[in-house]
Design a protein around this motif. Structure first.
Motif, PDB file in Angstrom:
ATOM      1  N   GLY A  76      -4.525  17.581  -2.447  1.00 27.39           N
ATOM      2  CA  GLY A  76      -5.082  17.749  -3.792  1.00 27.39           C
ATOM      3  C   GLY A  76      -3.987  17.878  -4.843  1.00 27.39           C
ATOM      4  O   GLY A  76      -4.124  17.397  -5.968  1.00 27.39           O
ATOM      5  N   GLU A  77      -2.875  18.505  -4.442  1.00 23.70           N
ATOM      6  CA  GLU A  77      -1.737  18.693  -5.353  1.00 23.70           C
ATOM      7  C   GLU A  77      -0.828  17.461  -5.380  1.00 23.70           C
ATOM      8  O   GLU A  77       0.151  17.429  -6.110  1.00 23.70           O
ATOM      9  CB  GLU A  77      -0.880  19.889  -4.892  1.00 23.70           C
ATOM     10  N   GLU A  82     -10.812  15.508   2.314  1.00 22.85           N
ATOM     11  CA  GLU A  82     -11.266  16.561   1.397  1.00 22.85           C
ATOM     12  C   GLU A  82     -10.258  16.747   0.262  1.00 22.85           C
ATOM     13  O   GLU A  82     -10.631  16.993  -0.882  1.00 22.85           O
ATOM     14  CB  GLU A  82     -11.487  17.872   2.159  1.00 22.85           C
ATOM     15  N   GLY A  83      -8.969  16.603   0.607  1.00 24.19           N
ATOM     16  CA  GLY A  83      -7.934  16.681  -0.425  1.00 24.19           C
ATOM     17  C   GLY A  83      -8.077  15.533  -1.424  1.00 24.19           C
ATOM     18  O   GLY A  83      -7.886  15.724  -2.632  1.00 24.19           O
ATOM     19  N   LEU A  84      -8.446  14.368  -0.911  1.00 19.25           N
ATOM     20  CA  LEU A  84      -8.643  13.211  -1.800  1.00 19.25           C
ATOM     21  C   LEU A  84      -9.838  13.438  -2.725  1.00 19.25           C
ATOM     22  O   LEU A  84      -9.862  12.932  -3.853  1.00 19.25           O
ATOM     23  CB  LEU A  84      -8.845  11.936  -0.988  1.00 19.25           C
ATOM     24  N   ASN A  85     -10.817  14.209  -2.243  1.00 21.00           N
ATOM     25  CA  ASN A  85     -11.946  14.543  -3.122  1.00 21.00           C
ATOM     26  C   ASN A  85     -11.467  15.377  -4.306  1.00 21.00           C
ATOM     27  O   ASN A  85     -11.949  15.213  -5.426  1.00 21.00           O
ATOM     28  CB  ASN A  85     -13.033  15.301  -2.360  1.00 21.00           C
ATOM     29  N   ILE A  86     -10.489  16.264  -4.024  1.00 21.45           N
ATOM     30  CA  ILE A  86      -9.916  17.064  -5.118  1.00 21.45           C
ATOM     31  C   ILE A  86      -9.226  16.116  -6.113  1.00 21.45           C
ATOM     32  O   ILE A  86      -9.392  16.228  -7.327  1.00 21.45           O
ATOM     33  CB  ILE A  86      -8.900  18.107  -4.577  1.00 21.45           C
ATOM     34  N   VAL A  87      -8.462  15.155  -5.546  1.00 26.54           N
ATOM     35  CA  VAL A  87      -7.777  14.169  -6.404  1.00 26.54           C
ATOM     36  C   VAL A  87      -8.812  13.436  -7.262  1.00 26.54           C
ATOM     37  O   VAL A  87      -8.651  13.291  -8.485  1.00 26.54           O
ATOM     38  CB  VAL A  87      -6.976  13.150  -5.552  1.00 26.54           C
ATOM     39  N   GLY A  88      -9.898  13.010  -6.602  1.00 28.89           N
ATOM     40  CA  GLY A  88     -10.957  12.286  -7.315  1.00 28.89           C
ATOM     41  C   GLY A  88     -11.566  13.131  -8.425  1.00 28.89           C
ATOM     42  O   GLY A  88     -11.770  12.650  -9.548  1.00 28.89           O
ATOM     43  N   ASP A  89     -11.830  14.402  -8.113  1.00 27.47           N
ATOM     44  CA  ASP A  89     -12.425  15.300  -9.125  1.00 27.47           C
ATOM     45  C   ASP A  89     -11.469  15.479 -10.311  1.00 27.47           C
ATOM     46  O   ASP A  89     -11.887  15.455 -11.467  1.00 27.47           O
ATOM     47  CB  ASP A  89     -12.731  16.674  -8.512  1.00 27.47           C
ATOM     48  N   ARG A  90     -10.187  15.632  -9.981  1.00 26.80           N
ATOM     49  CA  ARG A  90      -9.208  15.830 -11.070  1.00 26.80           C
ATOM     50  C   ARG A  90      -9.073  14.565 -11.922  1.00 26.80           C
ATOM     51  O   ARG A  90      -8.838  14.634 -13.125  1.00 26.80           O
ATOM     52  CB  ARG A  90      -7.850  16.249 -10.499  1.00 26.80           C
ATOM     53  N   PHE A  91      -9.241  13.431 -11.265  1.00 22.93           N
ATOM     54  CA  PHE A  91      -9.225  12.153 -12.004  1.00 22.93           C
ATOM     55  C   PHE A  91     -10.430  12.104 -12.951  1.00 22.93           C
ATOM     56  O   PHE A  91     -10.297  11.775 -14.134  1.00 22.93           O
ATOM     57  CB  PHE A  91      -9.249  10.978 -11.015  1.00 22.93           C
ATOM     58  N   THR A  92     -11.592  12.484 -12.419  1.00 22.62           N
ATOM     59  CA  THR A  92     -12.816  12.482 -13.237  1.00 22.62           C
ATOM     60  C   THR A  92     -12.665  13.421 -14.431  1.00 22.62           C
ATOM     61  O   THR A  92     -13.124  13.131 -15.541  1.00 22.62           O
ATOM     62  CB  THR A  92     -14.034  12.942 -12.389  1.00 22.62           C
ATOM     63  N   ASP A 103      -2.037   8.346 -10.394  1.00 23.93           N
ATOM     64  CA  ASP A 103      -2.178   9.376  -9.360  1.00 23.93           C
ATOM     65  C   ASP A 103      -3.068   8.878  -8.216  1.00 23.93           C
ATOM     66  O   ASP A 103      -2.828   9.202  -7.052  1.00 23.93           O
ATOM     67  CB  ASP A 103      -2.764  10.664  -9.958  1.00 23.93           C
ATOM     68  N   LEU A 104      -4.093   8.090  -8.557  1.00 22.19           N
ATOM     69  CA  LEU A 104      -4.945   7.506  -7.507  1.00 22.19           C
ATOM     70  C   LEU A 104      -4.111   6.570  -6.641  1.00 22.19           C
ATOM     71  O   LEU A 104      -4.232   6.562  -5.416  1.00 22.19           O
ATOM     72  CB  LEU A 104      -6.115   6.722  -8.115  1.00 22.19           C
ATOM     73  N   ILE A 105      -3.247   5.794  -7.309  1.00 18.76           N
ATOM     74  CA  ILE A 105      -2.391   4.856  -6.565  1.00 18.76           C
ATOM     75  C   ILE A 105      -1.486   5.642  -5.619  1.00 18.76           C
ATOM     76  O   ILE A 105      -1.347   5.321  -4.438  1.00 18.76           O
ATOM     77  CB  ILE A 105      -1.554   3.983  -7.531  1.00 18.76           C
ATOM     78  N   PHE A 106      -0.898   6.727  -6.154  1.00 22.86           N
ATOM     79  CA  PHE A 106      -0.008   7.551  -5.340  1.00 22.86           C
ATOM     80  C   PHE A 106      -0.784   8.182  -4.177  1.00 22.86           C
ATOM     81  O   PHE A 106      -0.318   8.196  -3.027  1.00 22.86           O
ATOM     82  CB  PHE A 106       0.641   8.626  -6.221  1.00 22.86           C
ATOM     83  N   ALA A 107      -2.000   8.679  -4.473  1.00 23.71           N
ATOM     84  CA  ALA A 107      -2.835   9.284  -3.419  1.00 23.71           C
ATOM     85  C   ALA A 107      -3.106   8.256  -2.317  1.00 23.71           C
ATOM     86  O   ALA A 107      -3.047   8.578  -1.125  1.00 23.71           O
ATOM     87  CB  ALA A 107      -4.151   9.778  -4.011  1.00 23.71           C
ATOM     88  N   GLY A 108      -3.380   7.026  -2.736  1.00 19.18           N
ATOM     89  CA  GLY A 108      -3.631   5.958  -1.768  1.00 19.18           C
ATOM     90  C   GLY A 108      -2.411   5.717  -0.899  1.00 19.18           C
ATOM     91  O   GLY A 108      -2.522   5.503   0.307  1.00 19.18           O
ATOM     92  N   ASP A 109      -1.233   5.794  -1.522  1.00 20.33           N
ATOM     93  CA  ASP A 109       0.009   5.583  -0.790  1.00 20.33           C
ATOM     94  C   ASP A 109       0.229   6.698   0.245  1.00 20.33           C
ATOM     95  O   ASP A 109       0.553   6.427   1.406  1.00 20.33           O
ATOM     96  CB  ASP A 109       1.168   5.523  -1.797  1.00 20.33           C
TER      97      ASP A 109
END
Ligand code: B12
Length: 209
Positions: A12-13, A41-51, A59-65
């Motif tokens: 998430g961080e 679940e961490g990616l869900n945090i990323v998604g929520d923060r994106f929203t 950040d989504l690109i980095f999360a994907g990486d």
């Protein structure tokens, strides 16, 4: 805090080093599946923060990486004991309009571990191309992945296209990905759905008997 909570928080961080370190630790101590779930679940945090506007597309690109690296680490363990094996063909892709392929690639690894011949059509694949591939390869199983809400329409269109071509009775269609549920499966008109790749593979094994 359990190691899985730590993984979820680190993902998430977007703390890449910490995620990789913890995933390796988790792999040694126990389950690859749990580590994968924690990352999701961490990616869900990323998604929520994106929203919420806190994270950006970069950040989504980095999360994907980071997730791609995690999948690379977990793949051998996830694919181990893939089951009895089959030589059946599966057409697999991410549907039209959707570019997310991390989930699809996990499904591919697990299918291959069970000796399926996977014809991976990639991402953003139109119903027409899926139908053409099913014909060309004489495949009896089609596995569709999608993460965006709009993927639901593309999945439905794919089933419709199979019907139109008179192929629907000859092929089984399974769908998966974040927006998929029992209701979505009914709307799409597929034969099965799952959010758990291992479960999806089991269903494909049943079909290929
Ligand atoms: C990484 C990421 C990206 C990366 C993808 C990189 C890649 N190579 O895939 C990039 C940067 C490209 C991206 C782009 C975009 N993204 Co994005 N992205 C994500 C993120 C953070 C993670 C997705 C992911 O990989 N999850 C991990 C995988 C493993 O999970 P999964 O795909 O669900 O797969 C699992 C299961 O579902 C299952 N499964 C999957 N497929 C199948 C198939 C079968 C047959 C079976 C049995 C099982 C199965 O198995 C997998 C393992 O358990 C999510 C947030 C989130 N909450 O997930 C947003 C998210 C999906 N993205 C979102 C958005 C909005 C976008 C963009 C529109 C952003 C923009 N403005 O440009 C674009 C869209 C591009 C497009 N047309 O597709 C939204 C979607 C909203 C929606 N409901 O439609 C999300 C939810 C973020 C959010 N909260 O807003 N994204």
């Amino acid at each position: 805090m359990t190691i899985y909570d730590k993984i979820k928080t680190a993902m998430g961080e977007l703390d890449e080093d910490e995620v990789i370190k913890l995933v390796n630790e988790a792999l040694e101590s126990s389950g690859a599946s749990d580590a994968l779930t924690a990352c999701q679940e961490g990616l869900n945090i990323v998604g929520d923060r994106f929203t919420e506007g806190e994270y950006f597309v970069s950040d989504l690109i980095f999360a994907g990486d980071v997730m791609g690296q995690v999948v690379g680490i977990l793949k051998p363990a996830l694919a181990a004991g893939g089951g009895p094996g089959t030589a059946a063909k599966v057409i697999l892709c991410t549907v039209k309009g959707d570019l997310h392929d991390i989930g699809k690639n996990i499904v591919k690894s697990l299918l291959e571990a069970s000796s399926f011949e996977v014809i991976d059509l990639g991402i953003d694949v139109t119903p027409e191309n899926i139908v053409a591939a099913a014909k060309e390869h004489d495949a009896k199983i089609i596995a569709l992945s999608g993460v965006l809400t709009l993927a639901i329409d593309a999945m439905k269109d794919t089933v419709e296209a199979l019907k139109k071509e008179g192929l629907r009775e000859q092929v089984k269609v399974i769908i998966g990905g974040a927006p998929v549920s029992a209701e979505v499966a009914e709307l799409v008109g597929c034969d099965a759905w799952s959010l758990v790749p291992q479960e999806g593979v089991k269903i494909c094994l049943e079909w290929s008997k």
